[in-house]
Design a protein around this motif. Structure first.
Motif, mmCIF file in Angstrom:
data_model
loop_
_atom_site.group_PDB
_atom_site.id
_atom_site.type_symbol
_atom_site.label_atom_id
_atom_site.label_comp_id
_atom_site.label_asym_id
_atom_site.label_seq_id
_atom_site.Cartn_x
_atom_site.Cartn_y
_atom_site.Cartn_z
ATOM 1 N N UNK A 111 -1.331 -1.888 11.383
ATOM 2 C CA UNK A 111 -1.020 -0.945 10.325
ATOM 3 C C UNK A 111 -1.699 -2.172 8.811
ATOM 4 N N UNK A 112 -1.909 -1.403 8.291
ATOM 5 C CA UNK A 112 -1.795 -1.830 6.141
ATOM 6 C C UNK A 112 -0.285 -1.881 6.187
ATOM 7 N N UNK A 113 0.928 -1.477 6.246
ATOM 8 C CA UNK A 113 2.062 -1.334 6.839
ATOM 9 C C UNK A 113 2.309 -2.800 7.881
ATOM 10 N N UNK A 141 -4.942 -0.229 2.059
ATOM 11 C CA UNK A 141 -4.563 0.945 1.849
ATOM 12 C C UNK A 141 -3.903 1.187 0.253
ATOM 13 N N UNK A 142 -3.425 2.219 -0.270
ATOM 14 C CA UNK A 142 -3.015 2.108 -1.780
ATOM 15 C C UNK A 142 -1.762 1.860 -1.240
ATOM 16 N N UNK A 143 -1.167 2.886 -0.708
ATOM 17 C CA UNK A 143 0.366 2.586 -0.201
ATOM 18 C C UNK A 143 0.666 1.141 -0.032
ATOM 19 N N UNK A 144 0.159 0.549 0.947
ATOM 20 C CA UNK A 144 0.104 -1.239 1.593
ATOM 21 C C UNK A 144 -0.109 -2.119 0.209
ATOM 22 N N UNK A 145 -1.428 -1.534 -0.727
ATOM 23 C CA UNK A 145 -2.045 -2.392 -2.404
ATOM 24 C C UNK A 145 -0.059 -2.288 -2.982
ATOM 25 N N UNK A 167 -12.156 0.318 -2.328
ATOM 26 C CA UNK A 167 -11.540 -0.441 -3.433
ATOM 27 C C UNK A 167 -10.992 0.466 -4.165
ATOM 28 N N UNK A 168 -11.689 1.309 -5.384
ATOM 29 C CA UNK A 168 -11.134 2.147 -6.455
ATOM 30 C C UNK A 168 -10.097 2.986 -5.874
ATOM 31 N N UNK A 169 -10.050 3.303 -4.918
ATOM 32 C CA UNK A 169 -8.396 3.640 -4.988
ATOM 33 C C UNK A 169 -7.218 2.924 -4.157
ATOM 34 N N UNK A 170 -7.320 1.379 -3.990
ATOM 35 C CA UNK A 170 -6.402 0.601 -4.227
ATOM 36 C C UNK A 170 -6.113 0.153 -5.682
ATOM 37 N N UNK A 173 -4.147 3.013 -7.569
ATOM 38 C CA UNK A 173 -3.036 2.845 -6.872
ATOM 39 C C UNK A 173 -2.537 2.091 -7.610
ATOM 40 N N UNK A 174 -2.645 0.940 -7.395
ATOM 41 C CA UNK A 174 -1.950 -0.298 -8.903
ATOM 42 C C UNK A 174 -1.519 -0.324 -10.008
ATOM 43 N N UNK A 175 -2.463 -0.040 -10.603
ATOM 44 C CA UNK A 175 -2.232 0.208 -12.496
ATOM 45 C C UNK A 175 -1.593 0.981 -12.609
#
Length: 319
Positions: A111-113, A141-145, A167-170, A173-175
């Motif tokens: 999983x991403x986690x 995924x965004x939460x993992x990023x 990629x945009x979602x990551x 999410x980070x920014x």
């Protein structure tokens, strides 16, 4: 260490009797430094990381560090299973590398986690900055990023999937996470022949990319990069049409040509790169001739973009 700009991924040359040719590699690294990238990533995908023994890996990283002599950062690939990745990370640190590119874990999907925990496990072995390579079975995924921000030595994500929406979602999410490290975290375009997607990735805030073309046609690669940064759409379109689109069409004819084609291009450029190691296959003589023609057309197109500027330059500037 947020990397920006054009990034070099040097090849690993092999001799006829299948040894790493460190003399040729040192020359190759020097050529790459002369092209003025922001950083060198050695023993990574283009450098055939998975084909190197630990001793060969140590020699490659140490040679790159010695040749660069502090002129730019040296990142080294590491990967495989978690313990193996830690071992490579420690070797890179011992050799004086400035950072790591963490390739996907060997064979196992999770999983991403779970991927975040893998990164955390490898990061615990060294203080070196780590860029996480998202591709194949390593998908965030965004939460993992956002969770990666809590690992202090993780400095960025390199994308090799090519899903701009994901990629945009990551990036968002980070920014927008509010994390103290959000603004400094880096995002890199690591797709094969990244020049094909650089404009799309720039639009979502990914302002750095790797260029395999830099290994064999640095004049074309750097001219394209300057044109992208200057928003010179005419030059970008000309080089895409004459060089990059035909190159990608040739690359896509055979799995593994993303490395073998680059190595053949370096040989055409006079660099004694030797063969690729299995399971990769070297390009055929017919494809090598096609590659040579593509490079020639690319340089002809490049000359056409330079000529008008030279023609209108002051006499003393062109003397």
């Amino acid at each position: 260490m947020r990397l920006q700009g054009l990034l070099s991924f040097p090849l690993t040359p092999f001799t006829g009797d299948d040894k790493v040719d460190l003399a040729v590699f040192a020359e190759h690294v020097e050529r790459q430094i002369a092209a003025a990238p922001s950083a060198l990533f050695v023993a990574c995908g283009t450098g055939e990381f998975t084909a190197l023994s630990t001793d060969e890996y140590r020699d490659v990283v140490a040679t790159a560090v010695r040749v660069s002599d502090g002129r730019l950062p040296i990142f080294a690939g590491c990967g495989g299973g978690p313990q193996q990745a830690r071992e490579f990370a420690q070797i890179a640190a011992d050799c004086g590398a400035d950072g790591l590119l963490l390739l996907p874990p060997y064979l196992v999907s999770s999983t991403p986690a779970g991927l975040v925990e893998h990164v955390r496990y490898v990061a615990s072995a060294t203080a070196l900055p780590i860029t996480v390579y998202q591709r194949a079975n390593a998908v965030l995924d965004p939460a993992a990023a956002v969770a990666l921000l809590d690992i202090p030595t993780v400095v960025g994500i390199k994308d090799g999937r090519g899903d701009v929406d994901a990629m945009l979602r990551l990036v968002v999410a980070v920014r927008e996470s509010g994390h103290p490290r959000a603004a400094e975290f880096g995002f890199l375009n690591g797709l094969p022949t990244a020049e094909m997607s650089v404009q799309a990735y720039e639009a979502i805030g990914v302002d750095s990319y790797s260029s395999a073309v830099l290994c064999f046609a640095p004049d074309i690669a750097t001219a394209f990069y300057r044109a992208v940064r200057a928003a010179d759409r005419a030059v970008v379109a000309k080089l895409l049409t004459a060089f990059y689109l035909p190159l990608v069409a040739l690359r896509d004819k055979v799995p593994g040509y993303a490395v073998a084609l680059v190595k053949a291009g370096a040989r055409l450029d006079g660099q004694a790169m030797g063969h690729v190691r299995p399971p990769l296959v070297d390009i055929t003589p017919e494809h090598e001739a096609e590659l040579a023609a593509i490079i020639a057309r690319g340089r002809a197109a490049l000359a056409e973009t330079i000529a008008p500027a030279e023609a209108t330059a002051p006499a003393e500037a062109t003397a």
